[in-house]
Design a protein around this motif. Sequence first.
Motif, PDB file in Angstrom:
ATOM      1  N   CYS A  84     -21.888  49.877  29.663  1.00  0.00           N
ATOM      2  CA  CYS A  84     -22.801  49.077  29.211  1.00  0.00           C
ATOM      3  C   CYS A  84     -23.653  50.037  28.219  1.00  0.00           C
ATOM      4  O   CYS A  84     -23.423  50.901  28.052  1.00  0.00           O
ATOM      5  CB  CYS A  84     -23.738  48.498  30.242  1.00  0.00           C
ATOM      6  SG  CYS A  84     -22.872  47.837  31.540  1.00  0.00           S
ATOM      7  N   LEU A  85     -24.114  49.300  27.439  1.00  0.00           N
ATOM      8  CA  LEU A  85     -25.027  49.796  26.491  1.00  0.00           C
ATOM      9  C   LEU A  85     -26.589  49.657  26.489  1.00  0.00           C
ATOM     10  O   LEU A  85     -27.108  48.665  27.195  1.00  0.00           O
ATOM     11  CB  LEU A  85     -24.693  48.810  24.968  1.00  0.00           C
ATOM     12  CG  LEU A  85     -23.573  48.317  24.524  1.00  0.00           C
ATOM     13  CD1 LEU A  85     -23.360  47.597  23.404  1.00  0.00           C
ATOM     14  CD2 LEU A  85     -22.770  49.814  23.892  1.00  0.00           C
ATOM     15  N   PRO A  86     -27.130  50.682  26.148  1.00  0.00           N
ATOM     16  CA  PRO A  86     -28.417  50.688  26.297  1.00  0.00           C
ATOM     17  C   PRO A  86     -29.409  49.751  25.583  1.00  0.00           C
ATOM     18  O   PRO A  86     -29.049  49.479  24.279  1.00  0.00           O
ATOM     19  CB  PRO A  86     -29.078  52.264  26.060  1.00  0.00           C
ATOM     20  CG  PRO A  86     -28.148  52.466  25.017  1.00  0.00           C
ATOM     21  CD  PRO A  86     -26.820  52.034  25.475  1.00  0.00           C
ATOM     22  N   CYS A  87     -30.580  49.553  26.172  1.00  0.00           N
ATOM     23  CA  CYS A  87     -31.253  48.428  25.266  1.00  0.00           C
ATOM     24  C   CYS A  87     -31.974  48.915  24.098  1.00  0.00           C
ATOM     25  O   CYS A  87     -32.314  48.405  23.258  1.00  0.00           O
ATOM     26  CB  CYS A  87     -32.379  47.637  26.384  1.00  0.00           C
ATOM     27  SG  CYS A  87     -31.589  46.440  27.477  1.00  0.00           S
ATOM     28  N   GLY A  88     -32.376  50.400  24.261  1.00  0.00           N
ATOM     29  CA  GLY A  88     -33.094  51.178  23.170  1.00  0.00           C
ATOM     30  C   GLY A  88     -34.522  50.914  23.463  1.00  0.00           C
ATOM     31  O   GLY A  88     -34.884  50.577  24.398  1.00  0.00           O
ATOM     32  N   SER A  89     -35.221  51.599  22.451  1.00  0.00           N
ATOM     33  CA  SER A  89     -36.551  51.865  22.404  1.00  0.00           C
ATOM     34  C   SER A  89     -37.476  50.487  22.154  1.00  0.00           C
ATOM     35  O   SER A  89     -38.502  50.521  22.695  1.00  0.00           O
ATOM     36  CB  SER A  89     -37.091  52.810  21.703  1.00  0.00           C
ATOM     37  OG  SER A  89     -36.826  52.587  20.274  1.00  0.00           O
ATOM     38  N   GLU A  90     -36.830  49.646  21.840  1.00  0.00           N
ATOM     39  CA  GLU A  90     -37.776  48.318  21.309  1.00  0.00           C
ATOM     40  C   GLU A  90     -37.404  47.024  22.190  1.00  0.00           C
ATOM     41  O   GLU A  90     -37.841  46.017  21.751  1.00  0.00           O
ATOM     42  CB  GLU A  90     -37.211  48.094  19.801  1.00  0.00           C
ATOM     43  CG  GLU A  90     -37.589  49.056  18.740  1.00  0.00           C
ATOM     44  CD  GLU A  90     -39.211  48.929  18.814  1.00  0.00           C
ATOM     45  OE1 GLU A  90     -39.886  48.211  18.600  1.00  0.00           O
ATOM     46  OE2 GLU A  90     -39.422  50.414  18.586  1.00  0.00           O
ATOM     47  N   ALA A  91     -36.360  47.205  23.071  1.00  0.00           N
ATOM     48  CA  ALA A  91     -36.134  46.271  24.078  1.00  0.00           C
ATOM     49  C   ALA A  91     -36.030  46.816  25.463  1.00  0.00           C
ATOM     50  O   ALA A  91     -35.899  47.894  25.564  1.00  0.00           O
ATOM     51  CB  ALA A  91     -34.834  45.501  23.562  1.00  0.00           C
ATOM     52  N   VAL A  92     -36.101  45.754  26.584  1.00  0.00           N
ATOM     53  CA  VAL A  92     -35.763  46.007  27.841  1.00  0.00           C
ATOM     54  C   VAL A  92     -34.948  44.986  28.623  1.00  0.00           C
ATOM     55  O   VAL A  92     -34.457  44.005  27.821  1.00  0.00           O
ATOM     56  CB  VAL A  92     -37.321  46.156  28.660  1.00  0.00           C
ATOM     57  CG1 VAL A  92     -38.001  47.299  28.226  1.00  0.00           C
ATOM     58  CG2 VAL A  92     -37.944  44.872  28.568  1.00  0.00           C
ATOM     59  N   GLN A  93     -34.446  45.299  29.603  1.00  0.00           N
ATOM     60  CA  GLN A  93     -33.850  44.231  30.555  1.00  0.00           C
ATOM     61  C   GLN A  93     -34.027  44.606  31.997  1.00  0.00           C
ATOM     62  O   GLN A  93     -33.619  45.522  32.346  1.00  0.00           O
ATOM     63  CB  GLN A  93     -32.177  44.395  30.294  1.00  0.00           C
ATOM     64  CG  GLN A  93     -31.372  43.420  31.086  1.00  0.00           C
ATOM     65  CD  GLN A  93     -32.081  41.851  31.115  1.00  0.00           C
ATOM     66  OE1 GLN A  93     -32.756  41.602  32.048  1.00  0.00           O
ATOM     67  NE2 GLN A  93     -31.703  41.284  30.087  1.00  0.00           N
ATOM     68  N   PRO A  94     -35.026  43.831  32.335  1.00  0.00           N
ATOM     69  CA  PRO A  94     -35.515  44.151  33.828  1.00  0.00           C
ATOM     70  C   PRO A  94     -34.546  43.947  34.955  1.00  0.00           C
ATOM     71  O   PRO A  94     -34.535  44.287  36.153  1.00  0.00           O
ATOM     72  CB  PRO A  94     -36.751  43.046  34.037  1.00  0.00           C
ATOM     73  CG  PRO A  94     -36.438  42.127  33.090  1.00  0.00           C
ATOM     74  CD  PRO A  94     -35.608  42.793  32.000  1.00  0.00           C
ATOM     75  N   LYS A  95     -33.407  43.074  34.717  1.00  0.00           N
ATOM     76  CA  LYS A  95     -32.456  42.683  35.602  1.00  0.00           C
ATOM     77  C   LYS A  95     -31.003  43.281  35.372  1.00  0.00           C
ATOM     78  O   LYS A  95     -30.826  43.562  34.219  1.00  0.00           O
ATOM     79  CB  LYS A  95     -32.078  41.082  35.422  1.00  0.00           C
ATOM     80  CG  LYS A  95     -33.252  40.197  35.840  1.00  0.00           C
ATOM     81  CD  LYS A  95     -32.890  38.767  35.431  1.00  0.00           C
ATOM     82  CE  LYS A  95     -34.001  37.733  35.730  1.00  0.00           C
ATOM     83  NZ  LYS A  95     -33.759  36.603  35.251  1.00  0.00           N
ATOM     84  N   GLU A  96     -30.392  43.171  36.396  1.00  0.00           N
ATOM     85  CA  GLU A  96     -28.834  44.109  36.475  1.00  0.00           C
ATOM     86  C   GLU A  96     -28.006  42.897  36.001  1.00  0.00           C
ATOM     87  O   GLU A  96     -28.105  41.907  36.159  1.00  0.00           O
ATOM     88  CB  GLU A  96     -28.489  44.507  37.884  1.00  0.00           C
ATOM     89  CG  GLU A  96     -29.194  45.697  38.112  1.00  0.00           C
ATOM     90  CD  GLU A  96     -28.733  46.112  39.713  1.00  0.00           C
ATOM     91  OE1 GLU A  96     -27.938  45.610  40.187  1.00  0.00           O
ATOM     92  OE2 GLU A  96     -29.003  47.301  39.950  1.00  0.00           O
ATOM     93  N   GLY A  97     -26.828  43.492  35.404  1.00  0.00           N
ATOM     94  CA  GLY A  97     -25.635  42.372  35.084  1.00  0.00           C
ATOM     95  C   GLY A  97     -25.949  41.508  33.999  1.00  0.00           C
ATOM     96  O   GLY A  97     -25.526  40.202  33.890  1.00  0.00           O
ATOM     97  N   GLN A  98     -26.614  41.876  32.768  1.00  0.00           N
ATOM     98  CA  GLN A  98     -27.125  41.049  31.801  1.00  0.00           C
ATOM     99  C   GLN A  98     -26.183  41.261  30.462  1.00  0.00           C
ATOM    100  O   GLN A  98     -25.615  42.262  30.256  1.00  0.00           O
ATOM    101  CB  GLN A  98     -28.474  41.123  31.645  1.00  0.00           C
ATOM    102  CG  GLN A  98     -29.200  40.688  32.744  1.00  0.00           C
ATOM    103  CD  GLN A  98     -29.194  39.369  33.253  1.00  0.00           C
ATOM    104  OE1 GLN A  98     -29.530  38.314  32.556  1.00  0.00           O
ATOM    105  NE2 GLN A  98     -28.820  39.124  34.455  1.00  0.00           N
ATOM    106  N   GLU A  99     -26.227  40.347  29.681  1.00  0.00           N
ATOM    107  CA  GLU A  99     -25.362  40.217  28.657  1.00  0.00           C
ATOM    108  C   GLU A  99     -26.265  40.555  27.379  1.00  0.00           C
ATOM    109  O   GLU A  99     -25.631  40.817  26.078  1.00  0.00           O
ATOM    110  CB  GLU A  99     -24.660  38.934  28.137  1.00  0.00           C
ATOM    111  CG  GLU A  99     -23.815  38.551  29.412  1.00  0.00           C
ATOM    112  CD  GLU A  99     -23.154  37.061  29.132  1.00  0.00           C
ATOM    113  OE1 GLU A  99     -22.891  36.599  27.941  1.00  0.00           O
ATOM    114  OE2 GLU A  99     -22.721  36.551  30.094  1.00  0.00           O
ATOM    115  N   THR A 100     -27.700  40.857  27.445  1.00  0.00           N
ATOM    116  CA  THR A 100     -28.283  40.888  26.325  1.00  0.00           C
ATOM    117  C   THR A 100     -29.766  41.555  27.071  1.00  0.00           C
ATOM    118  O   THR A 100     -29.751  41.575  27.988  1.00  0.00           O
ATOM    119  CB  THR A 100     -28.781  39.743  25.569  1.00  0.00           C
ATOM    120  OG1 THR A 100     -29.245  39.924  24.308  1.00  0.00           O
ATOM    121  CG2 THR A 100     -29.791  38.597  26.467  1.00  0.00           C
TER     122      THR A 100
END
Length: 111
Positions: A84-100
């Motif tokens: 999987c790709l990291p969201c980076g410093s300008e974004a987050v993803q609080p859930k597992e198994g996401q496409e964005t």
Amino acid sequence: DCGLPNVLSGGNLPYLQEMSELLSSSSSNVFGHVVKGFFCPEGSILPVPCPAGTFRSAEGTLTSHSCLNCPVNFFNPTPGQVACLPCGSEAVQPKEGQETCVCHGEGRVFQ
């Protein structure tokens, strides 16, 4: 398990040849070995890509349970990936198994 060993007992040579061609050009070899990013559904002889939001870094003859959800703050927009790709410093993803991921701040779109 995917691959030709599941078909050998059938004795159907044309089918066996067709499967051999498909498997050699896709994600599995003639010994039922499934490559990274793919899994073998139960009862199937052909591997399929792990869905978006998941990944599979191991090789072998494993089932769909071997596709893992992307962890928190990682994403995967494309099926059949090995990581999987990291969201980076300008974004987050609080859930597992996401496409964005989700951008910080209003009016911003993750790309």
